[in-house]
Design a protein around this motif. Structure first.
Motif, mmCIF file in Angstrom:
data_model
loop_
_atom_site.group_PDB
_atom_site.id
_atom_site.type_symbol
_atom_site.label_atom_id
_atom_site.label_comp_id
_atom_site.label_asym_id
_atom_site.label_seq_id
_atom_site.Cartn_x
_atom_site.Cartn_y
_atom_site.Cartn_z
ATOM 1 N N LEU A 1 37.064 23.503 22.389
ATOM 2 C CA LEU A 1 38.022 24.451 22.969
ATOM 3 C C LEU A 1 38.314 25.595 22.007
ATOM 4 N N ALA A 2 38.458 25.270 20.735
ATOM 5 C CA ALA A 2 38.748 26.299 19.740
ATOM 6 C C ALA A 2 37.604 27.305 19.649
ATOM 7 N N SER A 3 36.364 26.814 19.633
ATOM 8 C CA SER A 3 35.233 27.745 19.547
ATOM 9 C C SER A 3 35.099 28.568 20.820
ATOM 10 N N SER A 4 35.380 27.964 21.956
ATOM 11 C CA SER A 4 35.339 28.686 23.227
ATOM 12 C C SER A 4 36.402 29.786 23.245
ATOM 13 N N ASN A 5 37.588 29.479 22.760
ATOM 14 C CA ASN A 5 38.660 30.476 22.695
ATOM 15 C C ASN A 5 38.294 31.617 21.763
ATOM 16 N N MET A 6 37.648 31.302 20.646
ATOM 17 C CA MET A 6 37.238 32.348 19.702
ATOM 18 C C MET A 6 36.200 33.267 20.342
ATOM 19 N N GLU A 7 35.254 32.693 21.076
ATOM 20 C CA GLU A 7 34.235 33.501 21.750
ATOM 21 C C GLU A 7 34.868 34.434 22.767
ATOM 22 N N GLN A 8 35.834 33.919 23.536
ATOM 23 C CA GLN A 8 36.511 34.749 24.533
ATOM 24 C C GLN A 8 37.283 35.882 23.865
ATOM 25 N N LYS A 9 37.929 35.598 22.738
ATOM 26 C CA LYS A 9 38.671 36.637 22.025
ATOM 27 C C LYS A 9 37.734 37.722 21.516
ATOM 28 N N GLU A 10 36.567 37.303 21.011
ATOM 29 C CA GLU A 10 35.601 38.281 20.514
ATOM 30 C C GLU A 10 35.087 39.161 21.645
ATOM 31 N N LYS A 11 34.829 38.575 22.818
ATOM 32 C CA LYS A 11 34.368 39.355 23.969
ATOM 33 C C LYS A 11 35.424 40.368 24.384
ATOM 34 N N LYS A 12 36.680 39.934 24.421
ATOM 35 C CA LYS A 12 37.761 40.849 24.791
ATOM 36 C C LYS A 12 37.887 41.969 23.770
ATOM 37 N N LYS A 13 37.718 41.608 22.497
ATOM 38 C CA LYS A 13 37.828 42.606 21.433
ATOM 39 C C LYS A 13 36.728 43.650 21.557
ATOM 40 N N LYS A 14 35.514 43.208 21.849
ATOM 41 C CA LYS A 14 34.389 44.135 22.008
ATOM 42 C C LYS A 14 34.608 45.046 23.209
ATOM 43 N N LYS A 15 35.092 44.466 24.323
ATOM 44 C CA LYS A 15 35.341 45.264 25.522
ATOM 45 C C LYS A 15 36.418 46.310 25.263
ATOM 46 N N SER A 16 37.495 45.904 24.589
ATOM 47 C CA SER A 16 38.585 46.856 24.358
ATOM 48 C C SER A 16 38.177 47.941 23.372
ATOM 49 N N SER A 17 37.379 47.603 22.355
ATOM 50 C CA SER A 17 36.950 48.638 21.406
ATOM 51 C C SER A 17 35.953 49.590 22.056
ATOM 52 N N ALA A 18 35.105 49.077 22.948
ATOM 53 C CA ALA A 18 34.164 49.940 23.661
ATOM 54 C C ALA A 18 34.916 50.861 24.616
ATOM 55 N N ALA A 19 35.946 50.332 25.256
ATOM 56 C CA ALA A 19 36.726 51.138 26.195
ATOM 57 C C ALA A 19 37.507 52.227 25.448
ATOM 58 N N LYS A 20 37.990 51.914 24.270
ATOM 59 C CA LYS A 20 38.746 52.903 23.497
ATOM 60 C C LYS A 20 37.846 54.038 23.038
ATOM 61 N N GLY A 21 36.627 53.693 22.636
ATOM 62 C CA GLY A 21 35.687 54.712 22.177
ATOM 63 C C GLY A 21 35.051 55.446 23.332
ATOM 64 N N GLY A 22 35.140 54.913 24.516
ATOM 65 C CA GLY A 22 34.557 55.552 25.684
ATOM 66 C C GLY A 22 33.062 55.307 25.807
ATOM 67 N N ARG A 23 32.487 54.613 24.858
ATOM 68 C CA ARG A 23 31.052 54.359 24.875
ATOM 69 C C ARG A 23 30.805 52.900 24.527
ATOM 70 N N SER B 1 28.321 50.055 22.604
ATOM 71 C CA SER B 1 27.676 50.132 21.289
ATOM 72 C C SER B 1 26.300 50.769 21.396
ATOM 73 N N GLY B 2 25.553 50.532 22.453
ATOM 74 C CA GLY B 2 24.241 51.147 22.649
ATOM 75 C C GLY B 2 24.367 52.650 22.818
ATOM 76 N N GLU B 3 25.373 53.097 23.550
ATOM 77 C CA GLU B 3 25.588 54.529 23.728
ATOM 78 C C GLU B 3 25.991 55.183 22.417
ATOM 79 N N GLN B 4 26.781 54.468 21.598
ATOM 80 C CA GLN B 4 27.193 55.004 20.311
ATOM 81 C C GLN B 4 25.988 55.189 19.399
ATOM 82 N N GLU B 5 25.062 54.205 19.398
ATOM 83 C CA GLU B 5 23.856 54.311 18.573
ATOM 84 C C GLU B 5 23.004 55.496 19.022
ATOM 85 N N ALA B 6 22.881 55.693 20.335
ATOM 86 C CA ALA B 6 22.096 56.811 20.853
ATOM 87 C C ALA B 6 22.719 58.144 20.443
ATOM 88 N N ALA B 7 24.047 58.220 20.473
ATOM 89 C CA ALA B 7 24.732 59.454 20.090
ATOM 90 C C ALA B 7 24.514 59.748 18.614
#
Length: 126
Positions: A86-108, A110-116
């Motif tokens: 459960l702990a590892s599953s919760n950590m994975e979910q937190k990381e996914k949410k973190k990636k989604k929120s950071s991508a949404a904040k940047g507007g791009r 990670s693949g789009e950021q590399e291309a830019a």
């Protein structure tokens, strides 16, 4: 009394399932003895949970549950394994949410950021 009857009924159902699976039978006295032991054991754990409240905690943690299970090595091992899953599953979910929120904040993404970055490097070289 109703709680005790519910425990007895549940133990009876579990014994019936085991009996069918293992091709054996449980006597009524055996089912009654298992029910009584289960009921008393739950009473002991219930007292422990009251102590958690006495410690001014309203939440029972996994560590509290592990403490209760310490008398049974197999149960403790199972609870520890599930807790870690459960702990590892919760950590994975937190990381996914973190990636989604950071991508949404940047507007791009990670693949789009590399291309830019590549595009800006190409334009600087020209």
């Amino acid at each position: 009394q109703r709680l005790k009857a519910a425990v007895h009924y549940t133990v009876g159902c579990l014994c019936q399932d085991v009996a069918e699976d293992k091709d054996m039978q449980f006597s009524k006295q055996t089912i009654a003895a298992i029910s009584e032991i289960t009921f008393r054991q739950c009473g002991t754990e219930g007292c422990f949970l009251i102590l958690c409240r006495h410690a001014k905690r309203s939440t029972v943690t996994t560590e509290d549950v592990k403490l209760l299970a310490r008398r049974s090595n197999s149960l403790l091992k199972y609870i520890t394994q599930k807790s870690e899953e459960l702990a590892s599953s919760n950590m994975e979910q937190k990381e996914k949410k973190k990636k989604k929120s950071s991508a949404a904040k940047g507007g791009r993404t990670s693949g789009e950021q590399e291309a830019a970055v590549t595009e800006s490097e190409d334009s600087n070289m020209a």
